[in-house]
Scaffold this motif. Structure first.
Motif, PDB file in Angstrom:
ATOM      1  N   CYS A  52       0.835  -1.209   0.000  1.00  0.00           N
ATOM      2  CA  CYS A  52       0.000   0.000   0.000  1.00  0.00           C
ATOM      3  C   CYS A  52       0.868   1.256   0.000  1.00  0.00           C
ATOM      4  N   ILE A  53       1.917   1.256   0.797  1.00  0.00           N
ATOM      5  CA  ILE A  53       2.814   2.413   0.860  1.00  0.00           C
ATOM      6  C   ILE A  53       3.436   2.674  -0.509  1.00  0.00           C
ATOM      7  N   GLY A  54       3.804   1.610  -1.213  1.00  0.00           N
ATOM      8  CA  GLY A  54       4.416   1.752  -2.525  1.00  0.00           C
ATOM      9  C   GLY A  54       3.426   1.885  -3.667  1.00  0.00           C
ATOM     10  N   GLY A  55       2.123   1.861  -3.350  1.00  0.00           N
ATOM     11  CA  GLY A  55       1.111   1.948  -4.401  1.00  0.00           C
ATOM     12  C   GLY A  55       1.086   0.740  -5.304  1.00  0.00           C
ATOM     13  N   LEU A  56       1.516  -0.424  -4.784  1.00  0.00           N
ATOM     14  CA  LEU A  56       1.633  -1.631  -5.591  1.00  0.00           C
ATOM     15  C   LEU A  56       0.463  -2.590  -5.432  1.00  0.00           C
ATOM     16  N   LEU A  57      -0.455  -2.300  -4.534  1.00  0.00           N
ATOM     17  CA  LEU A  57      -1.593  -3.200  -4.321  1.00  0.00           C
ATOM     18  C   LEU A  57      -2.581  -3.037  -5.481  1.00  0.00           C
ATOM     19  N   PRO A  58      -2.899  -4.112  -6.206  1.00  0.00           N
ATOM     20  CA  PRO A  58      -3.820  -4.002  -7.340  1.00  0.00           C
ATOM     21  C   PRO A  58      -5.188  -3.464  -6.902  1.00  0.00           C
ATOM     22  N   ARG A  59      -5.579  -2.335  -7.448  1.00  0.00           N
ATOM     23  CA  ARG A  59      -6.825  -1.693  -7.013  1.00  0.00           C
ATOM     24  C   ARG A  59      -8.052  -2.496  -7.401  1.00  0.00           C
ATOM     25  N   GLY A  66      -8.423   4.801   4.798  1.00  0.00           N
ATOM     26  CA  GLY A  66      -7.384   5.447   5.586  1.00  0.00           C
ATOM     27  C   GLY A  66      -6.527   6.352   4.725  1.00  0.00           C
ATOM     28  N   SER A  67      -5.332   6.635   5.202  1.00  0.00           N
ATOM     29  CA  SER A  67      -4.464   7.586   4.530  1.00  0.00           C
ATOM     30  C   SER A  67      -3.012   7.146   4.638  1.00  0.00           C
ATOM     31  N   ILE A  68      -2.267   7.331   3.541  1.00  0.00           N
ATOM     32  CA  ILE A  68      -0.817   7.137   3.534  1.00  0.00           C
ATOM     33  C   ILE A  68      -0.212   8.346   2.845  1.00  0.00           C
ATOM     34  N   THR A  69       0.597   9.101   3.570  1.00  0.00           N
ATOM     35  CA  THR A  69       1.286  10.239   2.959  1.00  0.00           C
ATOM     36  C   THR A  69       2.786  10.011   3.025  1.00  0.00           C
ATOM     37  N   LEU A  70       3.445  10.220   1.908  1.00  0.00           N
ATOM     38  CA  LEU A  70       4.893  10.112   1.811  1.00  0.00           C
ATOM     39  C   LEU A  70       5.444  11.474   1.418  1.00  0.00           C
ATOM     40  N   ASP A  71       6.181  12.063   2.332  1.00  0.00           N
ATOM     41  CA  ASP A  71       6.736  13.401   2.111  1.00  0.00           C
ATOM     42  C   ASP A  71       5.644  14.388   1.691  1.00  0.00           C
ATOM     43  N   GLY A  72       4.486  14.266   2.344  1.00  0.00           N
ATOM     44  CA  GLY A  72       3.375  15.180   2.121  1.00  0.00           C
ATOM     45  C   GLY A  72       2.451  14.820   0.981  1.00  0.00           C
ATOM     46  N   VAL A  73       2.736  13.747   0.236  1.00  0.00           N
ATOM     47  CA  VAL A  73       1.909  13.339  -0.904  1.00  0.00           C
ATOM     48  C   VAL A  73       1.013  12.179  -0.487  1.00  0.00           C
ATOM     49  N   GLU A  74      -0.294  12.322  -0.721  1.00  0.00           N
ATOM     50  CA  GLU A  74      -1.247  11.261  -0.395  1.00  0.00           C
ATOM     51  C   GLU A  74      -1.180  10.173  -1.465  1.00  0.00           C
ATOM     52  N   ILE A  75      -0.702   8.998  -1.063  1.00  0.00           N
ATOM     53  CA  ILE A  75      -0.497   7.899  -2.008  1.00  0.00           C
ATOM     54  C   ILE A  75      -1.808   7.465  -2.646  1.00  0.00           C
ATOM     55  N   PHE A  76      -2.881   7.399  -1.877  1.00  0.00           N
ATOM     56  CA  PHE A  76      -4.144   6.899  -2.402  1.00  0.00           C
ATOM     57  C   PHE A  76      -4.785   7.850  -3.412  1.00  0.00           C
ATOM     58  N   ASP A  77      -4.341   9.088  -3.451  1.00  0.00           N
ATOM     59  CA  ASP A  77      -4.878  10.052  -4.414  1.00  0.00           C
ATOM     60  C   ASP A  77      -4.054  10.120  -5.697  1.00  0.00           C
ATOM     61  N   GLN A  80      -1.568   6.528 -11.595  1.00  0.00           N
ATOM     62  CA  GLN A  80      -0.491   5.570 -11.832  1.00  0.00           C
ATOM     63  C   GLN A  80       0.774   6.282 -12.298  1.00  0.00           C
ATOM     64  N   LYS A  81       0.617   7.324 -13.090  1.00  0.00           N
ATOM     65  CA  LYS A  81       1.769   8.089 -13.558  1.00  0.00           C
ATOM     66  C   LYS A  81       2.500   8.741 -12.383  1.00  0.00           C
ATOM     67  N   ALA A  82       1.726   9.313 -11.452  1.00  0.00           N
ATOM     68  CA  ALA A  82       2.337   9.947 -10.277  1.00  0.00           C
ATOM     69  C   ALA A  82       3.032   8.920  -9.394  1.00  0.00           C
ATOM     70  N   LEU A  83       2.432   7.736  -9.260  1.00  0.00           N
ATOM     71  CA  LEU A  83       3.059   6.675  -8.469  1.00  0.00           C
ATOM     72  C   LEU A  83       4.377   6.234  -9.099  1.00  0.00           C
ATOM     73  N   ASN A  84       4.399   6.161 -10.417  1.00  0.00           N
ATOM     74  CA  ASN A  84       5.632   5.778 -11.101  1.00  0.00           C
ATOM     75  C   ASN A  84       6.737   6.794 -10.854  1.00  0.00           C
ATOM     76  N   GLU A  85       6.362   8.058 -10.706  1.00  0.00           N
ATOM     77  CA  GLU A  85       7.341   9.100 -10.409  1.00  0.00           C
ATOM     78  C   GLU A  85       7.889   8.959  -8.993  1.00  0.00           C
ATOM     79  N   ILE A  86       7.023   8.547  -8.068  1.00  0.00           N
ATOM     80  CA  ILE A  86       7.433   8.403  -6.670  1.00  0.00           C
ATOM     81  C   ILE A  86       8.332   7.188  -6.491  1.00  0.00           C
ATOM     82  N   LEU A  87       7.944   6.052  -7.113  1.00  0.00           N
ATOM     83  CA  LEU A  87       8.733   4.833  -6.987  1.00  0.00           C
ATOM     84  C   LEU A  87      10.089   5.013  -7.669  1.00  0.00           C
ATOM     85  N   GLY A  88      11.131   4.797  -6.941  1.00  0.00           N
ATOM     86  CA  GLY A  88      12.469   4.945  -7.466  1.00  0.00           C
ATOM     87  C   GLY A  88      13.071   6.300  -7.201  1.00  0.00           C
TER      88      GLY A  88
END
Length: 275
Positions: A52-59, A66-77, A80-88
């Protein structure tokens, strides 16, 4: 604001019973430079939490609350493009079995540098190569030039695990999730990987979320620990305090199951050295 904030996370897989949650009301936070252990038996929700933290759970297979924020960014919001930017870039994940994570037809250097190609398009080819070689050296692979040219099948399990760490840190992410990274390794190689993670944390202030069912390994590496059972957090605190004076019955049973030579060392005082 914390680097990572997980608040009342709940995960329900669509094929499970309506009242059965893989993760049920989990909340915790991590600061820059933190090393946090997430422990429990198989099926307690550790890996689902990390996915869930990595945005890898198949939706399409699970619903989340609930909520997961990484460095102020809400992962659940995130899209996929934004998640790809965060990962790595902000977040990297090292999994248990490196052989399944590497493509057998490409050389190690190319695969370790893949995230640089995605996130650092401003760099030239030689600049990317130098950063890859540096990451390989920092991961404990002294002959980085040779490893750079090799294929995955030409490396030992321990070397592959170090190459996986190199791939994770090459972009200098703020958070590293290490999911059972020492499980398939012998005791000697486990110690080397743990020392490597400690050194990377000390050198770069990279936060590490270390997921394992091996309490001895967690006790050696992590400053804080969270114990999960059936999708819930049952105990958390400083590692040395939790291991020396466990309060929850489940934690006591886990510690009692540590092989005797480790249990004797943990009994009455933690084997965590604080480094």
């Amino acid at each position: 604001m914390s680097l990572l904030e997980v608040e009342n996370l709940r995960v329900h897989f669509h094929d499970a019973a309506p009242d059965r949650y893989a993760v049920d009301g989990v909340s915790f936070s991590m600061e820059e430079g933190d090393i946090l252990g997430l422990v429990g038996e198989s099926g307690t929700g550790k890996t689902v939490t990390s996915m869930c933290i990595g945005g890898l759970l198949p939706r399409e297979k699970a619903s989340t609350q609930g909520s997961i924020t990484l460095d102020g960014v809400e992962i659940f919001d995130c899209s996929q493009k934004a998640l790809n930017e965060i990962l790595g870039r902000e977040l990297a994940i090292v999994f248990q079995e490196p052989m399944t994570s590497f493509n057998p037809v490409y050389r190690i250097g190319r695969q370790v540098g893949e995230s640089l190609y995605v996130h650092r398009r401003d760099l030239g080819r030689e600049q990317r190569k130098e950063l890859v070689l540096e990451a390989l050296r920092r991961s404990g692979l002294s002959d980085a030039e040779e490893v750079f040219r090799k294929y995955p099948h030409e490396l030992s399990g321990g070397m592959l695990q170090r190459a996986m760490v190199a791939a994770a840190i090459v972009t200098e992410p703020k958070l590293l999730i290490a999911d059972e990274v020492t499980t398939a390794l012998d005791v000697s190689m486990q110690a080397r990987i743990l020392d490597l993670l400690k050194q990377l944390n000390a050198d770069t202030r990279m936060a590490i979320l270390f997921i394992s069912h091996d309490l001895h390994v967690v006790n050696r590496l992590c400053r804080r620990v969270i114990v999960m059972q059936r999708g819930k957090i049952v105990e958390e605190g400083l590692t040395e305090e939790v291991f020396a004076h466990p309060k929850h019955e489940y934690t006591k049973r886990l510690i009692a199951a540590i092989p005797s030579r480790h249990a004797r060392r943990a009994g009455g005082r933690s084997i965590y050295d604080g480094k």
